[in-house]
Scaffold this motif. Structure first.
Motif, short mmCIF file in Angstrom:
data_model
loop_
_atom_site.label_atom_id
_atom_site.label_comp_id
_atom_site.label_asym_id
_atom_site.label_seq_id
_atom_site.Cartn_x
_atom_site.Cartn_y
_atom_site.Cartn_z
N TRP A 30 8.09 15.90 30.84
CA TRP A 30 7.71 15.84 29.44
C TRP A 30 6.20 16.02 29.28
CZ3 TRP A 30 4.65 12.92 26.19
CH2 TRP A 30 4.83 13.17 24.83
N LEU A 31 5.41 15.40 30.17
CA LEU A 31 3.95 15.56 30.09
C LEU A 31 3.54 17.01 30.34
CD1 LEU A 31 2.64 12.30 31.81
CD2 LEU A 31 2.44 12.95 29.40
N ALA A 32 4.19 17.68 31.26
CA ALA A 32 3.89 19.10 31.50
C ALA A 32 4.21 19.93 30.24
CB ALA A 32 4.68 19.61 32.69
N ALA A 33 5.34 19.65 29.61
CA ALA A 33 5.70 20.36 28.37
C ALA A 33 4.70 20.02 27.27
CB ALA A 33 7.12 19.99 27.95
N PHE A 34 4.26 18.76 27.21
CA PHE A 34 3.29 18.34 26.21
C PHE A 34 1.97 19.10 26.37
CE2 PHE A 34 -0.29 15.60 25.05
CZ PHE A 34 0.00 15.36 23.71
N ILE A 35 1.46 19.16 27.59
CA ILE A 35 0.18 19.84 27.85
C ILE A 35 0.29 21.32 27.50
CG2 ILE A 35 -1.40 20.55 29.69
CD1 ILE A 35 -0.85 17.77 30.97
N LEU A 36 1.37 21.96 27.94
CA LEU A 36 1.55 23.38 27.65
C LEU A 36 1.67 23.61 26.14
CD1 LEU A 36 1.98 26.23 28.78
CD2 LEU A 36 4.43 25.72 28.81
N SER A 37 2.44 22.79 25.46
CA SER A 37 2.62 22.93 24.02
C SER A 37 1.31 22.70 23.27
CB SER A 37 3.69 21.96 23.54
OG SER A 37 3.90 22.10 22.17
N MET A 38 0.54 21.72 23.69
CA MET A 38 -0.74 21.45 23.01
C MET A 38 -1.75 22.56 23.26
SD MET A 38 -0.58 18.92 21.06
CE MET A 38 1.14 19.13 20.67
N LEU A 39 -1.75 23.16 24.45
CA LEU A 39 -2.65 24.29 24.71
C LEU A 39 -2.31 25.46 23.79
CD1 LEU A 39 -2.90 24.30 28.60
CD2 LEU A 39 -4.74 23.84 26.98
N ILE A 40 -1.02 25.76 23.69
CA ILE A 40 -0.61 26.87 22.83
C ILE A 40 -0.88 26.54 21.36
CG2 ILE A 40 1.41 28.16 22.01
CD1 ILE A 40 2.52 27.87 24.90
N SER A 41 -0.57 25.31 20.95
CA SER A 41 -0.79 24.90 19.56
C SER A 41 -2.26 24.91 19.19
CB SER A 41 -0.21 23.51 19.32
OG SER A 41 1.17 23.51 19.55
N THR A 42 -3.12 24.49 20.10
CA THR A 42 -4.56 24.49 19.84
C THR A 42 -5.06 25.93 19.67
OG1 THR A 42 -4.80 22.47 21.13
CG2 THR A 42 -6.80 23.74 20.71
N GLY A 43 -4.57 26.83 20.52
CA GLY A 43 -4.94 28.24 20.38
C GLY A 43 -4.50 28.80 19.05
N MET A 44 -3.29 28.45 18.64
CA MET A 44 -2.79 28.92 17.34
C MET A 44 -3.60 28.31 16.20
SD MET A 44 -0.47 31.02 18.14
CE MET A 44 0.79 31.31 16.95
N LEU A 45 -4.00 27.06 16.34
CA LEU A 45 -4.80 26.39 15.32
C LEU A 45 -6.16 27.07 15.17
CD1 LEU A 45 -4.95 23.91 13.41
CD2 LEU A 45 -5.97 22.66 15.31
N LEU A 46 -6.75 27.48 16.29
CA LEU A 46 -8.06 28.12 16.27
C LEU A 46 -8.03 29.50 15.60
CD1 LEU A 46 -9.46 27.12 19.76
CD2 LEU A 46 -10.09 26.18 17.53
N VAL A 47 -6.89 30.17 15.65
CA VAL A 47 -6.80 31.48 14.99
C VAL A 47 -6.27 31.36 13.56
CG1 VAL A 47 -6.57 32.79 17.11
CG2 VAL A 47 -4.52 32.00 15.94
N GLY A 48 -6.05 30.12 13.09
CA GLY A 48 -5.68 29.91 11.70
C GLY A 48 -4.21 29.66 11.43
#
Length: 168
Positions: A30-48
């Motif tokens: 679950w922690l691995a999925a959390f880290i991967l999901s947050m990395l992708i979500s942060t990237g998406m957040l930065l592009v709007g």
């Protein structure tokens, strides 16, 4: 999983579902999925694309709930004890929740023949009209091992076919 225990009362067997991973292993996944999901979500957040972040949180919450539910169900235990005159069956999760004592001589064992070859057969203990399910969580190999143990203890395992049910 069928495991023999040593007790003073007689032959005792611990019946548990197979567990592919421990609770700590589930947390790591679950922690691995959390880290991967947050990395992708942060990237998406930065592009709007900010709406991705709440859905990622919902997805991780659903994944955590699924891990918890499955891990909890895999904690089931049944203890089957054979004494000279009695068969004792104890069921529970973390502690004994239900217990049956059945006279060995008058107890019948039913094995429901599955309709599909990949489905494990279901076992039932029956005494005076009461039918008790015996380790419904076992896989095919473990069920066959339990049937061999029951027959070795002098119980006759009778096969039966349940009436066909409609698909709905």
């Amino acid at each position: 999983m069928v495991e023999q225990l040593s007790r003073r009362e007689g032959d005792c067997f611990l019946l548990t579902p197979n567990r592919s991973m421990s609770w700590k292993g589930n947390i790591r996944i679950w922690l691995a999925a959390f880290i991967l999901s947050m990395l992708i979500s942060t990237g998406m957040l930065l592009v709007g694309a900010w709406p991705v972040l709440p859905f990622a949180g919902l997805e991780l919450t659903a994944l955590a709930a699924g891990f918890y539910y499955t891990s909890r169900k895999c904690q089931k235990r049944e203890v089957l004890t054979f004494s000279q005159e009695l068969i004792r069956l104890e069921k529970g999760l973390t502690h004994k929740e239900k217990e049956w004592e059945l006279p060995r001589q008058y107890t019948r064992v039913w094995q429901d023949v599955p309709r599909h070859p990949w489905t494990p057969p279901k076992l039932h203990l029956q005494f005076r009209g009461e039918e008790i399910s015996l380790a419904p969580f076992l896989n095919i190999d473990d069920t066959e091992e339990l049937v061999a143990i029951l027959e070795k203890k002098g119980l006759r395992v009778e096969k039966r076919r349940r009436p066909e049910k409609l698909w709905f």
